[in-house]
Motif scaffolding. Structure first.
Motif, PDB file in Angstrom:
ATOM      1  N   LYS A  99       0.824  -1.209   0.000  1.00 47.04           N
ATOM      2  CA  LYS A  99       0.000   0.000   0.000  1.00 47.04           C
ATOM      3  C   LYS A  99       0.861   1.263   0.000  1.00 47.04           C
ATOM      4  N   LEU A 100       2.011   1.206   0.659  1.00 44.79           N
ATOM      5  CA  LEU A 100       2.912   2.353   0.691  1.00 44.79           C
ATOM      6  C   LEU A 100       3.701   2.509  -0.602  1.00 44.79           C
ATOM      7  N   GLY A 101       3.822   1.397  -1.366  1.00 45.87           N
ATOM      8  CA  GLY A 101       4.640   1.425  -2.571  1.00 45.87           C
ATOM      9  C   GLY A 101       6.111   1.227  -2.280  1.00 45.87           C
ATOM     10  N   ALA A 102       6.419   0.587  -1.154  1.00 43.43           N
ATOM     11  CA  ALA A 102       7.821   0.346  -0.774  1.00 43.43           C
ATOM     12  C   ALA A 102       8.339  -0.924  -1.431  1.00 43.43           C
ATOM     13  N   LYS A 103       9.640  -1.004  -1.607  1.00 44.56           N
ATOM     14  CA  LYS A 103      10.312  -2.189  -2.149  1.00 44.56           C
ATOM     15  C   LYS A 103      11.430  -2.562  -1.185  1.00 44.56           C
ATOM     16  N   CYS A 104      11.076  -3.326  -0.160  1.00 48.44           N
ATOM     17  CA  CYS A 104      12.067  -3.632   0.872  1.00 48.44           C
ATOM     18  C   CYS A 104      11.637  -4.856   1.658  1.00 48.44           C
ATOM     19  N   ALA A 105      12.487  -5.286   2.570  1.00 51.00           N
ATOM     20  CA  ALA A 105      12.131  -6.393   3.458  1.00 51.00           C
ATOM     21  C   ALA A 105      10.973  -5.981   4.351  1.00 51.00           C
ATOM     22  N   ALA A 106      10.112  -6.936   4.699  1.00 47.22           N
ATOM     23  CA  ALA A 106       8.967  -6.648   5.559  1.00 47.22           C
ATOM     24  C   ALA A 106       8.700  -7.854   6.444  1.00 47.22           C
ATOM     25  N   MET A 107       8.431  -7.601   7.708  1.00 53.59           N
ATOM     26  CA  MET A 107       8.143  -8.715   8.604  1.00 53.59           C
ATOM     27  C   MET A 107       7.255  -8.259   9.754  1.00 53.59           C
ATOM     28  N   ASP A 108       6.509  -9.222  10.294  1.00 50.91           N
ATOM     29  CA  ASP A 108       5.713  -8.998  11.491  1.00 50.91           C
ATOM     30  C   ASP A 108       6.483  -9.479  12.706  1.00 50.91           C
ATOM     31  N   LEU A 109       6.200  -8.872  13.854  1.00 51.11           N
ATOM     32  CA  LEU A 109       6.830  -9.259  15.115  1.00 51.11           C
ATOM     33  C   LEU A 109       5.760  -9.182  16.190  1.00 51.11           C
ATOM     34  N   ASN A 110       5.612 -10.254  16.956  1.00 49.82           N
ATOM     35  CA  ASN A 110       4.583 -10.277  17.993  1.00 49.82           C
ATOM     36  C   ASN A 110       5.195 -10.589  19.350  1.00 49.82           C
ATOM     37  N   THR A 111       5.415  -9.552  20.143  1.00 50.30           N
ATOM     38  CA  THR A 111       5.741  -9.736  21.555  1.00 50.30           C
ATOM     39  C   THR A 111       4.748  -8.933  22.390  1.00 50.30           C
ATOM     40  N   CYS A 112       3.521  -8.889  21.877  1.00 50.60           N
ATOM     41  CA  CYS A 112       2.403  -8.252  22.576  1.00 50.60           C
ATOM     42  C   CYS A 112       2.741  -6.812  22.963  1.00 50.60           C
ATOM     43  N   CYS A 113       2.524  -6.445  24.217  1.00 49.70           N
ATOM     44  CA  CYS A 113       2.680  -5.048  24.634  1.00 49.70           C
ATOM     45  C   CYS A 113       4.120  -4.560  24.594  1.00 49.70           C
ATOM     46  N   SER A 114       5.075  -5.496  24.514  1.00 51.28           N
ATOM     47  CA  SER A 114       6.493  -5.123  24.403  1.00 51.28           C
ATOM     48  C   SER A 114       6.924  -4.957  22.955  1.00 51.28           C
ATOM     49  N   GLY A 115       6.002  -5.111  22.020  1.00 51.22           N
ATOM     50  CA  GLY A 115       6.338  -5.176  20.606  1.00 51.22           C
ATOM     51  C   GLY A 115       7.141  -4.006  20.082  1.00 51.22           C
ATOM     52  N   PHE A 116       6.760  -2.782  20.455  1.00 49.89           N
ATOM     53  CA  PHE A 116       7.474  -1.623  19.926  1.00 49.89           C
ATOM     54  C   PHE A 116       8.913  -1.585  20.418  1.00 49.89           C
ATOM     55  N   VAL A 117       9.136  -1.956  21.669  1.00 55.83           N
ATOM     56  CA  VAL A 117      10.496  -1.984  22.215  1.00 55.83           C
ATOM     57  C   VAL A 117      11.326  -3.039  21.496  1.00 55.83           C
ATOM     58  N   TYR A 118      10.779  -4.234  21.325  1.00 53.08           N
ATOM     59  CA  TYR A 118      11.489  -5.301  20.624  1.00 53.08           C
ATOM     60  C   TYR A 118      11.785  -4.893  19.178  1.00 53.08           C
ATOM     61  N   ALA A 119      10.797  -4.327  18.495  1.00 55.14           N
ATOM     62  CA  ALA A 119      10.987  -3.953  17.092  1.00 55.14           C
ATOM     63  C   ALA A 119      12.016  -2.846  16.940  1.00 55.14           C
ATOM     64  N   SER A 120      12.045  -1.915  17.875  1.00 53.70           N
ATOM     65  CA  SER A 120      13.045  -0.855  17.838  1.00 53.70           C
ATOM     66  C   SER A 120      14.441  -1.429  18.023  1.00 53.70           C
ATOM     67  N   ASP A 121      14.550  -2.443  18.877  1.00 54.92           N
ATOM     68  CA  ASP A 121      15.833  -3.123  19.075  1.00 54.92           C
ATOM     69  C   ASP A 121      16.270  -3.840  17.804  1.00 54.92           C
ATOM     70  N   VAL A 122      15.331  -4.496  17.132  1.00 51.05           N
ATOM     71  CA  VAL A 122      15.641  -5.187  15.871  1.00 51.05           C
ATOM     72  C   VAL A 122      16.058  -4.170  14.808  1.00 51.05           C
ATOM     73  N   ALA A 123      15.299  -3.089  14.685  1.00 53.66           N
ATOM     74  CA  ALA A 123      15.631  -2.051  13.704  1.00 53.66           C
ATOM     75  C   ALA A 123      17.016  -1.488  13.968  1.00 53.66           C
ATOM     76  N   ASP A 124      17.298  -1.212  15.236  1.00 49.88           N
ATOM     77  CA  ASP A 124      18.599  -0.665  15.620  1.00 49.88           C
ATOM     78  C   ASP A 124      19.723  -1.642  15.278  1.00 49.88           C
ATOM     79  N   SER A 125      19.475  -2.929  15.481  1.00 54.72           N
ATOM     80  CA  SER A 125      20.493  -3.947  15.187  1.00 54.72           C
ATOM     81  C   SER A 125      20.801  -4.006  13.699  1.00 54.72           C
ATOM     82  N   PHE A 126      19.752  -3.955  12.865  1.00 58.54           N
ATOM     83  CA  PHE A 126      19.962  -3.976  11.417  1.00 58.54           C
ATOM     84  C   PHE A 126      20.722  -2.736  10.955  1.00 58.54           C
ATOM     85  N   ILE A 127      20.394  -1.594  11.546  1.00 59.61           N
ATOM     86  CA  ILE A 127      21.083  -0.355  11.159  1.00 59.61           C
ATOM     87  C   ILE A 127      22.534  -0.373  11.629  1.00 59.61           C
ATOM     88  N   LYS A 128      22.772  -0.784  12.859  1.00 63.41           N
ATOM     89  CA  LYS A 128      24.128  -0.770  13.396  1.00 63.41           C
ATOM     90  C   LYS A 128      25.064  -1.747  12.678  1.00 63.41           C
TER      91      LYS A 128
END
Length: 329
Positions: A99-128
């Motif tokens: 829907k956004l028109g992006a061409k990149c990797a995409a994945m779901d992550l489910n750690t319930c209410c901690s999800g945003f913290v976990y996903a930010s850690d994953v994003a940071d790891s990929f960037i670093k």
């Protein structure tokens, strides 16, 4: 080699229009406004009527990209966190990516209410590690679809909404995610859960009827509160330690919006005035993984976020999972 950090460059959010007040809940279940406010601090929550989880996430993502000043073709990865997905397949992230028109990797992550913290850690790891330069994290929930509105212990808590952020690689050593900590205590999994697929004694039988009430969220409130009492301080302590900071260095704590009593515990533990603990659960309730980015965007819109501030974000919930990260704006 230059040190790479993950800088927050964009924030966005979206909540559905319909507002479910405590007075309205009195018509559905044996409860009242005074009881709800006293025990939770919640007065109202937004409910998605005729909208899917991905739609809420897509709208939040569009706003985050606009705030970041970039287009979707600049993204290297999209991570969607949700415990109330529309599909098992396709995944929410793939739907939003298209829907956004992006061409990149995409994945779901489910750690319930901690999800945003976990996903930010994953994003940071990929960037670093150099595998991504720009990552979009979206947290979207339609908890109303898994809420039992005959159970006053849970239905008064939950709401729908979405928040999104964009992280980008930077060589600025004093900006971005400074540290992260994530953990889990599976011994408490039974205290907060939703059943996904029914257990079939014979999956080959023709009659595969399923009791729909089993898919509703179940929670044992007292054990969950006891869990947060030790898990949240542990997560914040470790994140601060890894960042080489003290509680006195914190400008804001942006926690998962679960219960006002829990947020009060955080303030007292770190000797912080409640004015430094951002609270909006009175108007949105518990939106699970969406609560932290939704709060961050509200702070942005109010002009409360400024360059140089140190923010601690902490999430806790189903799993039982918990975590925190420290970010410098």
């Amino acid at each position: 080699m230059a040190i790479i950090n993950s800088k927050l460059i964009g924030i966005g959010s979206y909540v559905p229009d319909f507002v479910l007040t405590n007075d309205m809940l009195e018509q559905l279940v044996d409860t009242n406004d005074e009881w709800i406010v006293k025990r939770t601090g919640i007065r109202e929550r937004h409910i998605a009527k005729g909208m899917r989880t991905w739609e809420l996430g897509f709208k939040a993502a569009e706003r985050a990209l606009q705030n970041a000043g970039i287009t979707a073709d600049k993204l290297d990865m999209i991570i969607v966190t949700t415990c109330s997905p529309d599909f098992y397949s396709p995944i929410e992230a793939s739907v939003i990516q298209e829907k956004l028109g992006a061409k990149c990797a995409a994945m779901d992550l489910n750690t319930c209410c901690s999800g945003f913290v976990y996903a930010s850690d994953v994003a940071d790891s990929f960037i670093k590690c150099g595998k991504a330069k720009t990552v979009l994290v979206i947290s979207a929930e339609t908890l109303s679809r898994v809420t039992d509105y005959t159970d006053r212990g849970t239905c008064v808590l939950l709401g729908d909404g979405a928040g999104a952020v964009v992280y980008a690689a930077t060589e600025e050593t004093d900006k971005g995610i400074l540290s992260s900590y994530t953990s889990s205590d599976g011994s408490g999994a039974e205290y907060l859960y939703m059943e996904a697929l029914p257990l079939e004694e014979d999956p080959l039988k023709a009659d595969r009827s399923y009791d729909q009430s089993k898919r509703f969220l179940k929670m044992a409130g007292a054990p969950v509160v006891r869990f947060t009492a030790w898990a949240v301080p542990q997560a914040i302590d470790e994140a601060l330690h890894r960042a080489g900071l003290e509680a006195s260095d914190i400008d804001w704590v942006v926690p998962h919006q679960a219960n006002l009593r829990i947020l009060d515990v955080i303030a007292k533990k770190y000797n912080l005035p409640m004015e430094k603990i951002y609270v909006n659960l009175d108007r949105f309730g518990n939106t699970s993984s969406a609560s932290i980015p939704l709060a961050l965007d509200e702070m942005r819109q109010k002009g409360m976020l400024h360059e140089g501030q140190t923010i601690v974000c902490t999430g806790f919930g189903g799993g039982l999972t918990f975590g925190a990260f420290v970010i410098k704006l």
